[in-house]
Design a protein around this motif. Sequence first.
Motif, PDB file in Angstrom:
ATOM      1  N   ALA A   1       0.838  -1.211   0.000  1.00  0.00           N
ATOM      2  CA  ALA A   1       0.000   0.000   0.000  1.00  0.00           C
ATOM      3  C   ALA A   1       0.868   1.253   0.000  1.00  0.00           C
ATOM      4  O   ALA A   1       0.591   2.215  -0.737  1.00  0.00           O
ATOM      5  CB  ALA A   1      -0.930  -0.003   1.209  1.00  0.00           C
ATOM      6  N   GLN A   2       1.923   1.257   0.819  1.00  0.00           N
ATOM      7  CA  GLN A   2       2.841   2.400   0.854  1.00  0.00           C
ATOM      8  C   GLN A   2       3.530   2.592  -0.494  1.00  0.00           C
ATOM      9  O   GLN A   2       3.655   3.710  -0.989  1.00  0.00           O
ATOM     10  CB  GLN A   2       3.893   2.194   1.938  1.00  0.00           C
ATOM     11  CG  GLN A   2       3.422   2.445   3.350  1.00  0.00           C
ATOM     12  CD  GLN A   2       4.543   2.197   4.340  1.00  0.00           C
ATOM     13  OE1 GLN A   2       4.940   1.043   4.581  1.00  0.00           O
ATOM     14  NE2 GLN A   2       5.076   3.257   4.896  1.00  0.00           N
ATOM     15  N   LEU A   3       3.986   1.476  -1.062  1.00  0.00           N
ATOM     16  CA  LEU A   3       4.693   1.562  -2.333  1.00  0.00           C
ATOM     17  C   LEU A   3       3.773   2.055  -3.449  1.00  0.00           C
ATOM     18  O   LEU A   3       4.177   2.849  -4.297  1.00  0.00           O
ATOM     19  CB  LEU A   3       5.283   0.199  -2.701  1.00  0.00           C
ATOM     20  CG  LEU A   3       6.441  -0.297  -1.834  1.00  0.00           C
ATOM     21  CD1 LEU A   3       6.874  -1.690  -2.269  1.00  0.00           C
ATOM     22  CD2 LEU A   3       7.629   0.658  -1.901  1.00  0.00           C
ATOM     23  N   SER A   4       2.537   1.575  -3.454  1.00  0.00           N
ATOM     24  CA  SER A   4       1.590   2.005  -4.484  1.00  0.00           C
ATOM     25  C   SER A   4       1.292   3.496  -4.363  1.00  0.00           C
ATOM     26  O   SER A   4       1.246   4.216  -5.378  1.00  0.00           O
ATOM     27  CB  SER A   4       0.288   1.197  -4.367  1.00  0.00           C
ATOM     28  OG  SER A   4       0.519  -0.161  -4.658  1.00  0.00           O
ATOM     29  N   LYS A   5       1.088   3.958  -3.135  1.00  0.00           N
ATOM     30  CA  LYS A   5       0.784   5.373  -2.915  1.00  0.00           C
ATOM     31  C   LYS A   5       1.952   6.258  -3.345  1.00  0.00           C
ATOM     32  O   LYS A   5       1.772   7.276  -4.023  1.00  0.00           O
ATOM     33  CB  LYS A   5       0.462   5.613  -1.438  1.00  0.00           C
ATOM     34  CG  LYS A   5       0.057   7.049  -1.123  1.00  0.00           C
ATOM     35  CD  LYS A   5      -0.312   7.194   0.347  1.00  0.00           C
ATOM     36  CE  LYS A   5      -0.714   8.628   0.666  1.00  0.00           C
ATOM     37  NZ  LYS A   5      -1.077   8.793   2.099  1.00  0.00           N
ATOM     38  N   GLU A   6       3.167   5.849  -2.969  1.00  0.00           N
ATOM     39  CA  GLU A   6       4.341   6.635  -3.338  1.00  0.00           C
ATOM     40  C   GLU A   6       4.592   6.562  -4.841  1.00  0.00           C
ATOM     41  O   GLU A   6       5.013   7.554  -5.453  1.00  0.00           O
ATOM     42  CB  GLU A   6       5.569   6.130  -2.568  1.00  0.00           C
ATOM     43  CG  GLU A   6       6.868   6.877  -2.846  1.00  0.00           C
ATOM     44  CD  GLU A   6       6.862   8.323  -2.375  1.00  0.00           C
ATOM     45  OE1 GLU A   6       7.845   9.030  -2.635  1.00  0.00           O
ATOM     46  OE2 GLU A   6       5.875   8.747  -1.735  1.00  0.00           O
ATOM     47  N   SER A   7       4.324   5.414  -5.442  1.00  0.00           N
ATOM     48  CA  SER A   7       4.501   5.273  -6.896  1.00  0.00           C
ATOM     49  C   SER A   7       3.604   6.249  -7.645  1.00  0.00           C
ATOM     50  O   SER A   7       4.038   6.898  -8.604  1.00  0.00           O
ATOM     51  CB  SER A   7       4.181   3.846  -7.337  1.00  0.00           C
ATOM     52  OG  SER A   7       5.113   2.928  -6.821  1.00  0.00           O
ATOM     53  N   GLN A   8       2.364   6.371  -7.198  1.00  0.00           N
ATOM     54  CA  GLN A   8       1.428   7.297  -7.841  1.00  0.00           C
ATOM     55  C   GLN A   8       1.906   8.740  -7.704  1.00  0.00           C
ATOM     56  O   GLN A   8       1.833   9.527  -8.656  1.00  0.00           O
ATOM     57  CB  GLN A   8       0.031   7.145  -7.222  1.00  0.00           C
ATOM     58  CG  GLN A   8      -0.638   5.825  -7.561  1.00  0.00           C
ATOM     59  CD  GLN A   8      -1.975   5.660  -6.848  1.00  0.00           C
ATOM     60  OE1 GLN A   8      -2.423   6.537  -6.124  1.00  0.00           O
ATOM     61  NE2 GLN A   8      -2.616   4.510  -7.064  1.00  0.00           N
ATOM     62  N   ARG A   9       2.401   9.066  -6.506  1.00  0.00           N
ATOM     63  CA  ARG A   9       2.898  10.429  -6.287  1.00  0.00           C
ATOM     64  C   ARG A   9       4.085  10.719  -7.189  1.00  0.00           C
ATOM     65  O   ARG A   9       4.175  11.800  -7.791  1.00  0.00           O
ATOM     66  CB  ARG A   9       3.314  10.605  -4.822  1.00  0.00           C
ATOM     67  CG  ARG A   9       3.700  12.040  -4.463  1.00  0.00           C
ATOM     68  CD  ARG A   9       4.259  12.109  -3.046  1.00  0.00           C
ATOM     69  NE  ARG A   9       5.600  11.560  -2.981  1.00  0.00           N
ATOM     70  CZ  ARG A   9       6.700  12.235  -3.307  1.00  0.00           C
ATOM     71  NH1 ARG A   9       6.622  13.483  -3.754  1.00  0.00           N
ATOM     72  NH2 ARG A   9       7.886  11.672  -3.196  1.00  0.00           N
ATOM     73  N   LEU A  10       4.980   9.766  -7.308  1.00  0.00           N
ATOM     74  CA  LEU A  10       6.175   9.962  -8.119  1.00  0.00           C
ATOM     75  C   LEU A  10       5.842  10.040  -9.614  1.00  0.00           C
ATOM     76  O   LEU A  10       6.475  10.790 -10.349  1.00  0.00           O
ATOM     77  CB  LEU A  10       7.181   8.840  -7.863  1.00  0.00           C
ATOM     78  CG  LEU A  10       7.845   8.842  -6.483  1.00  0.00           C
ATOM     79  CD1 LEU A  10       8.698   7.591  -6.302  1.00  0.00           C
ATOM     80  CD2 LEU A  10       8.679  10.095  -6.275  1.00  0.00           C
ATOM     81  N   ARG A  11       4.874   9.265 -10.050  1.00  0.00           N
ATOM     82  CA  ARG A  11       4.453   9.333 -11.454  1.00  0.00           C
ATOM     83  C   ARG A  11       3.967  10.736 -11.802  1.00  0.00           C
ATOM     84  O   ARG A  11       4.318  11.292 -12.851  1.00  0.00           O
ATOM     85  CB  ARG A  11       3.337   8.319 -11.728  1.00  0.00           C
ATOM     86  CG  ARG A  11       3.796   6.873 -11.832  1.00  0.00           C
ATOM     87  CD  ARG A  11       2.576   5.958 -11.963  1.00  0.00           C
ATOM     88  NE  ARG A  11       2.926   4.561 -11.941  1.00  0.00           N
ATOM     89  CZ  ARG A  11       3.186   3.812 -13.018  1.00  0.00           C
ATOM     90  NH1 ARG A  11       3.135   4.374 -14.211  1.00  0.00           N
ATOM     91  NH2 ARG A  11       3.496   2.544 -12.903  1.00  0.00           N
ATOM     92  N   LYS A  12       3.147  11.315 -10.911  1.00  0.00           N
ATOM     93  CA  LYS A  12       2.637  12.670 -11.149  1.00  0.00           C
ATOM     94  C   LYS A  12       3.775  13.678 -11.145  1.00  0.00           C
ATOM     95  O   LYS A  12       3.831  14.578 -11.988  1.00  0.00           O
ATOM     96  CB  LYS A  12       1.606  13.027 -10.070  1.00  0.00           C
ATOM     97  CG  LYS A  12       0.323  12.224 -10.170  1.00  0.00           C
ATOM     98  CD  LYS A  12      -0.636  12.587  -9.039  1.00  0.00           C
ATOM     99  CE  LYS A  12      -1.906  11.749  -9.105  1.00  0.00           C
ATOM    100  NZ  LYS A  12      -2.814  12.045  -7.964  1.00  0.00           N
ATOM    101  N   ARG A  13       4.685  13.536 -10.189  1.00  0.00           N
ATOM    102  CA  ARG A  13       5.812  14.455 -10.102  1.00  0.00           C
ATOM    103  C   ARG A  13       6.705  14.334 -11.335  1.00  0.00           C
ATOM    104  O   ARG A  13       7.182  15.339 -11.875  1.00  0.00           O
ATOM    105  CB  ARG A  13       6.612  14.167  -8.831  1.00  0.00           C
ATOM    106  CG  ARG A  13       7.755  15.129  -8.592  1.00  0.00           C
ATOM    107  CD  ARG A  13       8.327  14.904  -7.227  1.00  0.00           C
ATOM    108  NE  ARG A  13       9.369  15.867  -6.929  1.00  0.00           N
ATOM    109  CZ  ARG A  13       9.929  15.993  -5.732  1.00  0.00           C
ATOM    110  NH1 ARG A  13       9.534  15.233  -4.732  1.00  0.00           N
ATOM    111  NH2 ARG A  13      10.884  16.873  -5.535  1.00  0.00           N
ATOM    112  N   PHE A  14       6.925  13.104 -11.762  1.00  0.00           N
ATOM    113  CA  PHE A  14       7.750  12.845 -12.928  1.00  0.00           C
ATOM    114  C   PHE A  14       7.148  13.498 -14.176  1.00  0.00           C
ATOM    115  O   PHE A  14       7.851  14.111 -14.981  1.00  0.00           O
ATOM    116  CB  PHE A  14       7.877  11.332 -13.123  1.00  0.00           C
ATOM    117  CG  PHE A  14       8.736  10.918 -14.282  1.00  0.00           C
ATOM    118  CD1 PHE A  14      10.118  10.985 -14.204  1.00  0.00           C
ATOM    119  CD2 PHE A  14       8.163  10.449 -15.454  1.00  0.00           C
ATOM    120  CE1 PHE A  14      10.922  10.587 -15.263  1.00  0.00           C
ATOM    121  CE2 PHE A  14       8.951  10.057 -16.517  1.00  0.00           C
ATOM    122  CZ  PHE A  14      10.327  10.123 -16.429  1.00  0.00           C
TER     123      PHE A  14
END
Length: 208
Positions: free
Chosen positions: A175-188
């Motif tokens: 769950a943590q990894l998925s949430k952070e992955s989504q945040r990083l995708r948007k930032r990227f």
Amino acid sequence: MTPQQREELERDVRLLCEQGQPERAAETAIRGYGPEILGVLLATHRDEEVADEVFSQWSERLWKGLGGFTWSCSLRTWAYTLARNVSISFQRNARFRERLHPPMPDSEALSAIAQQVRTQTKPYLRTEAKSKLAELRDSLPPEDRTLLVLRIDKGLEWKDLARVMLGEEAEVSDAQLSKESQRLRKRFQLLKERLIEQGRKEGLIPEE
């Protein structure tokens, strides 16, 4: 390093750990992943002396911590996580900035290995031509540069990248990894858009 070479390296290091040879395992890991870690540190800090210091601290962390590594992620991901955490500590702690190149504690062998990796890697990195687009990337804040280098240059998968950027060296929930992955995708995506816009202003990218 090819994916097959990475697989062989990870297998060799794990086998040495299982055989009760932590120092040989750490040496193999540092020699294997040290060059790309140093390249990322140089891109992140843009200061060779600082990158050298952070690399030394990373080598020490890996040397001391490999015995407790649980293999809940790849060794490569864990190595990048260590490097990011050391970088953040360096940036936050004035003591490191005031005292560059301290003697490496406990092991002359570790110091020699780290120095050898630096010596062999830097000439290659210096021969890479820096494009105008790379210069634009270098103008970004360190965390944004790290994100771009790890995703574009090193090809980390989003969940591995999320673990590195979270700085969690122990196990992390999906769950943590998925949430952070989504945040990083948007930032990227925002970073790419900013670089494209700036590239057009500089005449490096044609207008649509």
